[in-house]
Design a protein around this motif. Structure first.
Motif, PDB file in Angstrom:
ATOM      1  N   UNK A  11     -20.152  54.533 -20.452  1.00  0.00           N
ATOM      2  CA  UNK A  11     -19.212  53.454 -20.718  1.00  0.00           C
ATOM      3  C   UNK A  11     -17.756  53.874 -20.705  1.00  0.00           C
ATOM      4  N   UNK A  12     -17.426  54.883 -19.922  1.00  0.00           N
ATOM      5  CA  UNK A  12     -16.072  55.429 -19.932  1.00  0.00           C
ATOM      6  C   UNK A  12     -15.104  54.461 -19.237  1.00  0.00           C
ATOM      7  N   UNK A  13     -14.070  54.069 -19.957  1.00  0.00           N
ATOM      8  CA  UNK A  13     -13.001  53.252 -19.397  1.00  0.00           C
ATOM      9  C   UNK A  13     -11.701  54.016 -19.550  1.00  0.00           C
ATOM     10  N   UNK A  14     -10.962  54.172 -18.446  1.00  0.00           N
ATOM     11  CA  UNK A  14      -9.758  55.001 -18.467  1.00  0.00           C
ATOM     12  C   UNK A  14      -8.559  54.193 -18.003  1.00  0.00           C
ATOM     13  N   UNK A  15      -7.382  54.605 -18.461  1.00  0.00           N
ATOM     14  CA  UNK A  15      -6.156  53.918 -18.083  1.00  0.00           C
ATOM     15  C   UNK A  15      -4.985  54.450 -18.865  1.00  0.00           C
ATOM     16  N   UNK A  16      -3.917  53.676 -18.910  1.00  0.00           N
ATOM     17  CA  UNK A  16      -2.688  54.113 -19.574  1.00  0.00           C
ATOM     18  C   UNK A  16      -2.194  53.021 -20.527  1.00  0.00           C
ATOM     19  N   UNK A  17      -1.751  53.468 -21.714  1.00  0.00           N
ATOM     20  CA  UNK A  17      -1.189  52.563 -22.733  1.00  0.00           C
ATOM     21  C   UNK A  17      -2.108  51.377 -23.028  1.00  0.00           C
ATOM     22  N   UNK A  18      -3.398  51.673 -23.055  1.00  0.00           N
ATOM     23  CA  UNK A  18      -4.386  50.657 -23.388  1.00  0.00           C
ATOM     24  C   UNK A  18      -4.750  49.715 -22.264  1.00  0.00           C
ATOM     25  N   UNK A  19      -4.153  49.900 -21.094  1.00  0.00           N
ATOM     26  CA  UNK A  19      -4.450  49.032 -19.952  1.00  0.00           C
ATOM     27  C   UNK A  19      -5.483  49.723 -19.053  1.00  0.00           C
ATOM     28  N   UNK A  20      -6.678  49.156 -18.892  1.00  0.00           N
ATOM     29  CA  UNK A  20      -7.733  49.810 -18.097  1.00  0.00           C
ATOM     30  C   UNK A  20      -7.353  49.920 -16.617  1.00  0.00           C
ATOM     31  N   UNK A  21      -7.660  51.073 -16.039  1.00  0.00           N
ATOM     32  CA  UNK A  21      -7.492  51.285 -14.601  1.00  0.00           C
ATOM     33  C   UNK A  21      -8.854  51.334 -13.916  1.00  0.00           C
ATOM     34  N   UNK A  22      -9.786  52.080 -14.499  1.00  0.00           N
ATOM     35  CA  UNK A  22     -11.164  52.140 -13.996  1.00  0.00           C
ATOM     36  C   UNK A  22     -12.101  51.913 -15.178  1.00  0.00           C
ATOM     37  N   UNK A  23     -12.996  50.951 -15.041  1.00  0.00           N
ATOM     38  CA  UNK A  23     -13.874  50.561 -16.138  1.00  0.00           C
ATOM     39  C   UNK A  23     -15.298  51.066 -15.941  1.00  0.00           C
ATOM     40  N   UNK A  24     -15.956  51.315 -17.077  1.00  0.00           N
ATOM     41  CA  UNK A  24     -17.382  51.631 -17.107  1.00  0.00           C
ATOM     42  C   UNK A  24     -17.755  52.731 -16.110  1.00  0.00           C
TER      43      UNK A  24
END
Length: 370
Positions: A11-24
């Protein structure tokens, strides 16, 4: 199920300042395997890698390493298991290349960072493996980008990690060092000493070295599988939203847009002899036809990408009369004919080409582009 994997994410969701770039982001990797991330610029490959190594905090989800959550590991524990080479420029001052490599031993030294005999031996072995002994006493700040990349790989290897994370590791390397670099990774992987997670832009290299490939597109992992499962007809142009040119998944062949219009030149080719002529004609903006090519011929990928018309025959079959007639008519419609074959060396399978050659010669159409 997870017991068979050395590294995985849930379930890894990554991004910047809380804004998702790539989900799940769901990745799984066995010990001693190589996983490569591919996808368009800006898709999130580097962001995923930085989240795996804890340089960025994931927005959600968990990263596991050997059954443990990496978020619960101390910095020293993680550095003994995982080593990193990113594309960001490292510019230490007044350090030789050997000094830089030696910093890879700090997870194993005491508070003052004094290297012992075992540490010095590891440094020498890493430099030998990556073939940078000749750079040992050079100022790290005064060597080329490609040389820096090799020094940083030696530093990572010197750290003796279980997992090596690499972001575009071949970016600054020429073809010689690209192959040497990846050969070192493969050697370490085969010995069971190293598991690799990296991103690459060179699709041909990714296809050759990877055990698993993750394709990042828009905000998700679009596909995850073996190279054989990823490099299937039509998928790579879709992944990269290609709007011009072509990519052949079977050969890794990349070609620019073909010249448009009615064929002006007929190229009599085969056995790989025509590809350079096709590309020259494309550069000149001259539309052309080519043949007669058997469907397994080395010229086929470039011919299908660049020619206005390709006249072919089924592989391992004798040339049919109707195929020869079609080629003759197309050749008659063209103002010039370029032959890349030696008519004197054509065997039984080349009788048709020789007939076309003699026909072009009789019509005075044979020419050379160069």
């Amino acid at each position: 199920m997870k017991d068979e994997y050395y590294f995985w994410t849930e379930g890894l969701t990554v991004g910047y300042r809380g804004i998702p770039l790539v989900k799940n982001v769901e990745l799984q990797l066995k010990k001693g395997e190589i996983l490569t991330l591919i996808g368009p610029n800006g898709a999130g490959k580097t962001t995923i890698l930085k989240s795996i190594i804890r340089q960025l905090s994931p927005i959600a989800g968990t990263v596991y390493l050997d059954g443990r959550q990496t978020a619960q590991m101390t910095g020293k524990e993680l550095s003994r298991c995982l080593s990193v080479v990113l594309t960001e420029r490292v510019r230490p001052e007044l350090m030789t290349c050997r000094d830089v490599v030696a910093t890879g031993r700090y997870p194993y030294t005491g508070r003052f960072g004094v290297l012992g005999e075992q540490d010095h031996r590891a440094v020498e072995e890493a430099m030998e493996l990556v073939q940078i002994r000749e750079l040992s006493d050079r100022d790290f700040a005064k060597i080329s980008d490609g040389q820096r990349q090799r020094v940083m790989l030696a530093r990572a290897v010197c750290q003796e990690p279980d997992i090596l994370v690499l972001d575009e590791p071949t970016s600054f390397l020429d073809i010689k060092y690209k192959l040497e670099f990846l050969s070192v990774l493969q050697q370490l992987k085969r010995s069971g000493k190293l598991t690799v997670i990296m991103s690459l832009h060179e699709l041909d290299l990714a296809e050759r070295i990877s055990d698993r490939i993750a394709c990042i597109r828009k905000d998700r992992i679009d596909r995850f599988g073996t190279p054989e499962e990823i490099f299937v007809p039509g998928y790579i142009p879709q992944l990269y939203d290609m709007t011009s040119g072509s990519y052949d998944e079977r050969t890794g062949n990349i070609e620019l847009e073909p010249a448009k219009g009615r064929p002006q030149i007929f190229v009599l080719a085969g056995n790989g002899t025509g590809t350079c002529i096709y590309r020259r004609l494309q550069r000149e903006g001259i539309p052309f036809a080519t043949g007669i090519l058997w469907e397994n011929d080395l010229d086929i990928p470039a011919a299908r990408a660049l020619a206005a018309e390709v006249i072919t025959e089924k592989a391992f079959c004798s040339l049919k009369e109707e195929t020869l007639e079609r080629a003759g008519k197309r050749m008659d419609d063209c103002s010039r004919v370029i032959c890349t074959l030696d008519p004197e060396t054509l065997g039984d399978f080349g009788k048709g080409q020789k007939e076309l050659y003699l026909r072009a010669e009789a019509l005075g159409k044979l020419t050379s582009l160069f």
